[in-house]
Design a protein around this motif. Sequence first.
Motif, PDB file in Angstrom:
ATOM      1  N   GLN A  53       5.867 -34.164 -18.578  1.00  0.00           N
ATOM      2  CA  GLN A  53       4.944 -35.297 -18.714  1.00  0.00           C
ATOM      3  C   GLN A  53       5.425 -36.421 -17.813  1.00  0.00           C
ATOM      4  O   GLN A  53       6.586 -36.824 -17.883  1.00  0.00           O
ATOM      5  CB  GLN A  53       4.914 -35.801 -20.163  1.00  0.00           C
ATOM      6  N   ILE A  54       4.546 -36.930 -16.969  1.00  0.00           N
ATOM      7  CA  ILE A  54       4.917 -38.000 -16.039  1.00  0.00           C
ATOM      8  C   ILE A  54       4.044 -39.223 -16.300  1.00  0.00           C
ATOM      9  O   ILE A  54       2.824 -39.123 -16.453  1.00  0.00           O
ATOM     10  CB  ILE A  54       4.759 -37.536 -14.583  1.00  0.00           C
ATOM     11  N   GLY A  55       4.689 -40.382 -16.374  1.00  0.00           N
ATOM     12  CA  GLY A  55       3.979 -41.634 -16.584  1.00  0.00           C
ATOM     13  C   GLY A  55       4.779 -42.792 -16.032  1.00  0.00           C
ATOM     14  O   GLY A  55       5.718 -42.611 -15.253  1.00  0.00           O
ATOM     15  N   THR A  56       4.428 -43.989 -16.457  1.00  0.00           N
ATOM     16  CA  THR A  56       5.107 -45.194 -15.982  1.00  0.00           C
ATOM     17  C   THR A  56       5.597 -46.014 -17.170  1.00  0.00           C
ATOM     18  O   THR A  56       5.246 -45.755 -18.317  1.00  0.00           O
ATOM     19  CB  THR A  56       4.190 -46.062 -15.108  1.00  0.00           C
ATOM     20  N   ALA A  57       6.396 -47.037 -16.851  1.00  0.00           N
ATOM     21  CA  ALA A  57       6.983 -47.858 -17.912  1.00  0.00           C
ATOM     22  C   ALA A  57       6.156 -49.106 -18.202  1.00  0.00           C
ATOM     23  O   ALA A  57       6.649 -50.022 -18.870  1.00  0.00           O
ATOM     24  CB  ALA A  57       8.413 -48.253 -17.530  1.00  0.00           C
ATOM     25  N   SER A  58       4.960 -49.155 -17.709  1.00  0.00           N
ATOM     26  CA  SER A  58       4.081 -50.290 -18.012  1.00  0.00           C
ATOM     27  C   SER A  58       2.661 -49.963 -17.582  1.00  0.00           C
ATOM     28  O   SER A  58       2.454 -49.182 -16.650  1.00  0.00           O
ATOM     29  CB  SER A  58       4.549 -51.551 -17.278  1.00  0.00           C
ATOM     30  N   TRP A  59       1.704 -50.573 -18.258  1.00  0.00           N
ATOM     31  CA  TRP A  59       0.330 -50.486 -17.776  1.00  0.00           C
ATOM     32  C   TRP A  59      -0.316 -51.881 -17.768  1.00  0.00           C
ATOM     33  O   TRP A  59      -1.472 -52.029 -17.423  1.00  0.00           O
ATOM     34  CB  TRP A  59      -0.500 -49.511 -18.612  1.00  0.00           C
ATOM     35  N   ALA A  69     -12.645 -52.528 -11.071  1.00  0.00           N
ATOM     36  CA  ALA A  69     -13.170 -53.806 -11.569  1.00  0.00           C
ATOM     37  C   ALA A  69     -13.776 -53.663 -12.964  1.00  0.00           C
ATOM     38  O   ALA A  69     -13.764 -54.604 -13.765  1.00  0.00           O
ATOM     39  CB  ALA A  69     -14.213 -54.345 -10.593  1.00  0.00           C
ATOM     40  N   SER A  70     -14.274 -52.469 -13.266  1.00  0.00           N
ATOM     41  CA  SER A  70     -14.891 -52.246 -14.585  1.00  0.00           C
ATOM     42  C   SER A  70     -13.873 -52.234 -15.721  1.00  0.00           C
ATOM     43  O   SER A  70     -14.232 -52.425 -16.879  1.00  0.00           O
ATOM     44  CB  SER A  70     -15.665 -50.926 -14.574  1.00  0.00           C
ATOM     45  N   ALA A  71     -12.589 -52.012 -15.392  1.00  0.00           N
ATOM     46  CA  ALA A  71     -11.535 -52.019 -16.417  1.00  0.00           C
ATOM     47  C   ALA A  71     -11.075 -53.458 -16.607  1.00  0.00           C
ATOM     48  O   ALA A  71      -9.982 -53.855 -16.189  1.00  0.00           O
ATOM     49  CB  ALA A  71     -10.380 -51.119 -16.003  1.00  0.00           C
ATOM     50  N   ASP A  72     -11.931 -54.245 -17.248  1.00  0.00           N
ATOM     51  CA  ASP A  72     -11.707 -55.688 -17.319  1.00  0.00           C
ATOM     52  C   ASP A  72     -11.256 -56.178 -18.693  1.00  0.00           C
ATOM     53  O   ASP A  72     -11.269 -57.374 -18.968  1.00  0.00           O
ATOM     54  CB  ASP A  72     -12.972 -56.436 -16.887  1.00  0.00           C
ATOM     55  N   THR A  73     -10.852 -55.248 -19.567  1.00  0.00           N
ATOM     56  CA  THR A  73     -10.308 -55.623 -20.876  1.00  0.00           C
ATOM     57  C   THR A  73      -9.064 -54.773 -21.128  1.00  0.00           C
ATOM     58  O   THR A  73      -8.904 -53.702 -20.521  1.00  0.00           O
ATOM     59  CB  THR A  73     -11.313 -55.358 -22.012  1.00  0.00           C
ATOM     60  N   ARG A  80      -8.421 -50.941 -19.759  1.00  0.00           N
ATOM     61  CA  ARG A  80      -7.297 -50.652 -18.873  1.00  0.00           C
ATOM     62  C   ARG A  80      -6.422 -49.535 -19.458  1.00  0.00           C
ATOM     63  O   ARG A  80      -5.976 -48.639 -18.742  1.00  0.00           O
ATOM     64  CB  ARG A  80      -6.481 -51.917 -18.603  1.00  0.00           C
ATOM     65  N   LEU A  81      -6.185 -49.587 -20.761  1.00  0.00           N
ATOM     66  CA  LEU A  81      -5.392 -48.525 -21.382  1.00  0.00           C
ATOM     67  C   LEU A  81      -6.125 -47.192 -21.298  1.00  0.00           C
ATOM     68  O   LEU A  81      -5.514 -46.150 -21.025  1.00  0.00           O
ATOM     69  CB  LEU A  81      -5.079 -48.876 -22.842  1.00  0.00           C
ATOM     70  N   ALA A  82      -7.428 -47.211 -21.489  1.00  0.00           N
ATOM     71  CA  ALA A  82      -8.221 -45.971 -21.390  1.00  0.00           C
ATOM     72  C   ALA A  82      -8.156 -45.416 -19.967  1.00  0.00           C
ATOM     73  O   ALA A  82      -8.046 -44.195 -19.769  1.00  0.00           O
ATOM     74  CB  ALA A  82      -9.669 -46.243 -21.792  1.00  0.00           C
ATOM     75  N   PHE A 128      -2.609 -40.396 -16.736  1.00  0.00           N
ATOM     76  CA  PHE A 128      -1.288 -39.925 -17.124  1.00  0.00           C
ATOM     77  C   PHE A 128      -1.267 -39.585 -18.615  1.00  0.00           C
ATOM     78  O   PHE A 128      -1.978 -40.200 -19.408  1.00  0.00           O
ATOM     79  CB  PHE A 128      -0.228 -41.000 -16.836  1.00  0.00           C
ATOM     80  N   PRO A 129      -0.406 -38.636 -19.027  1.00  0.00           N
ATOM     81  CA  PRO A 129      -0.363 -38.211 -20.429  1.00  0.00           C
ATOM     82  C   PRO A 129       0.599 -39.007 -21.300  1.00  0.00           C
ATOM     83  O   PRO A 129       0.633 -38.815 -22.511  1.00  0.00           O
ATOM     84  CB  PRO A 129       0.104 -36.759 -20.322  1.00  0.00           C
ATOM     85  N   VAL A 130       1.391 -39.889 -20.672  1.00  0.00           N
ATOM     86  CA  VAL A 130       2.453 -40.563 -21.410  1.00  0.00           C
ATOM     87  C   VAL A 130       2.708 -41.929 -20.793  1.00  0.00           C
ATOM     88  O   VAL A 130       2.476 -42.136 -19.592  1.00  0.00           O
ATOM     89  CB  VAL A 130       3.747 -39.701 -21.389  1.00  0.00           C
ATOM     90  N   VAL A 131       3.161 -42.870 -21.618  1.00  0.00           N
ATOM     91  CA  VAL A 131       3.548 -44.194 -21.125  1.00  0.00           C
ATOM     92  C   VAL A 131       4.747 -44.683 -21.919  1.00  0.00           C
ATOM     93  O   VAL A 131       4.942 -44.301 -23.083  1.00  0.00           O
ATOM     94  CB  VAL A 131       2.381 -45.210 -21.240  1.00  0.00           C
ATOM     95  N   GLU A 132       5.569 -45.474 -21.268  1.00  0.00           N
ATOM     96  CA  GLU A 132       6.686 -46.107 -21.958  1.00  0.00           C
ATOM     97  C   GLU A 132       6.351 -47.577 -22.154  1.00  0.00           C
ATOM     98  O   GLU A 132       5.947 -48.259 -21.208  1.00  0.00           O
ATOM     99  CB  GLU A 132       7.962 -45.966 -21.126  1.00  0.00           C
ATOM    100  N   VAL A 133       6.517 -48.064 -23.373  1.00  0.00           N
ATOM    101  CA  VAL A 133       6.236 -49.460 -23.685  1.00  0.00           C
ATOM    102  C   VAL A 133       7.551 -50.242 -23.602  1.00  0.00           C
ATOM    103  O   VAL A 133       8.430 -50.100 -24.457  1.00  0.00           O
ATOM    104  CB  VAL A 133       5.629 -49.611 -25.094  1.00  0.00           C
ATOM    105  N   ASP A 134       7.696 -51.044 -22.557  1.00  0.00           N
ATOM    106  CA  ASP A 134       8.922 -51.821 -22.361  1.00  0.00           C
ATOM    107  C   ASP A 134       8.879 -53.178 -23.047  1.00  0.00           C
ATOM    108  O   ASP A 134       9.922 -53.788 -23.311  1.00  0.00           O
ATOM    109  CB  ASP A 134       9.191 -52.011 -20.871  1.00  0.00           C
TER     110      ASP A 134
END
Length: 293
Positions: free
Chosen positions: A5-11, A24-28, A32-34, A40-46
Amino acid sequence: MGTIQIGTASWTDRTLLASGWYPASADTPEKRLAHYAGKFPVVEVDSTYYGPPAEQTSRLWAQRTPAGFTFNIKAFSLLTGHPTKVSAIYKDLRPETDKKNIYPGDLPSRAYEEVWTRFLSALDPLAEAGKLGAVLFQFPPWFGIRKSNKEYILEIAARCRPIRPVFEFRNASWFSGANQNETLDFLRAHKLAFVGVDMPQGHKSSVPPVLAATADLAVVRFHGHSDKWTSKDIHEKFGYEYSRKELADWAPRLKSLAAEADTTQVFMNNCYSDYAQRNATELIELLESVEGD
């Protein structure tokens, strides 16, 4: 071969929002999370390192992501022995002090226990939704290899159960000479997951890029190689974009690691602009090409 699983440490980083990576449509926050979860299938919440999460926030994360999406949570700084802003402590548990930063010993034992209880219980909505991966315990540079620190690692594992903790060291003594095998054997003996890192070398907090599966979960975090690693500016510290060649060199190592674990999680923590998101996408492509060989 286990799952990678590959993701990032912030969104939500402000420089990411300004980069144009989101349409531009991801304005909330919800959109943005969607959008992120569609890539990506995974995220790290820093952010949970700087201040403990609210249960309602965890519930929203669970509601706003598809089935199978995974959140890893970085442990609150107080729980790893880092200096913690008094203002980050739950309001009713803050000690009366003139200090701006405190350590666990500055809190009454009951308050410290309550911090643990509230931090872990706030993750319940994610756990109930099957979307809680692991809690990252990243230790400070002064947390070296010694008996008391090994005992604290076991204490963390006991406190977290059934939540899974994973452990990242920032003191090279864990890897000096024979200590490396001792460290990895200790984690294996207790079925605790080790976090390998790629990071700048030559600093007090530097550790070598060791990869090892010490449990059925393996974790790797990419911090970049900024020449401003000691900067107080977090964007200077992590503002490094990996070249395709650098990532290509890592791909077979990650593939080998994945052969030793059921799940391997890889997080790009070079969170400046859309560096992490673009590097994560590149790494996914590179791993697919390795798998096709």
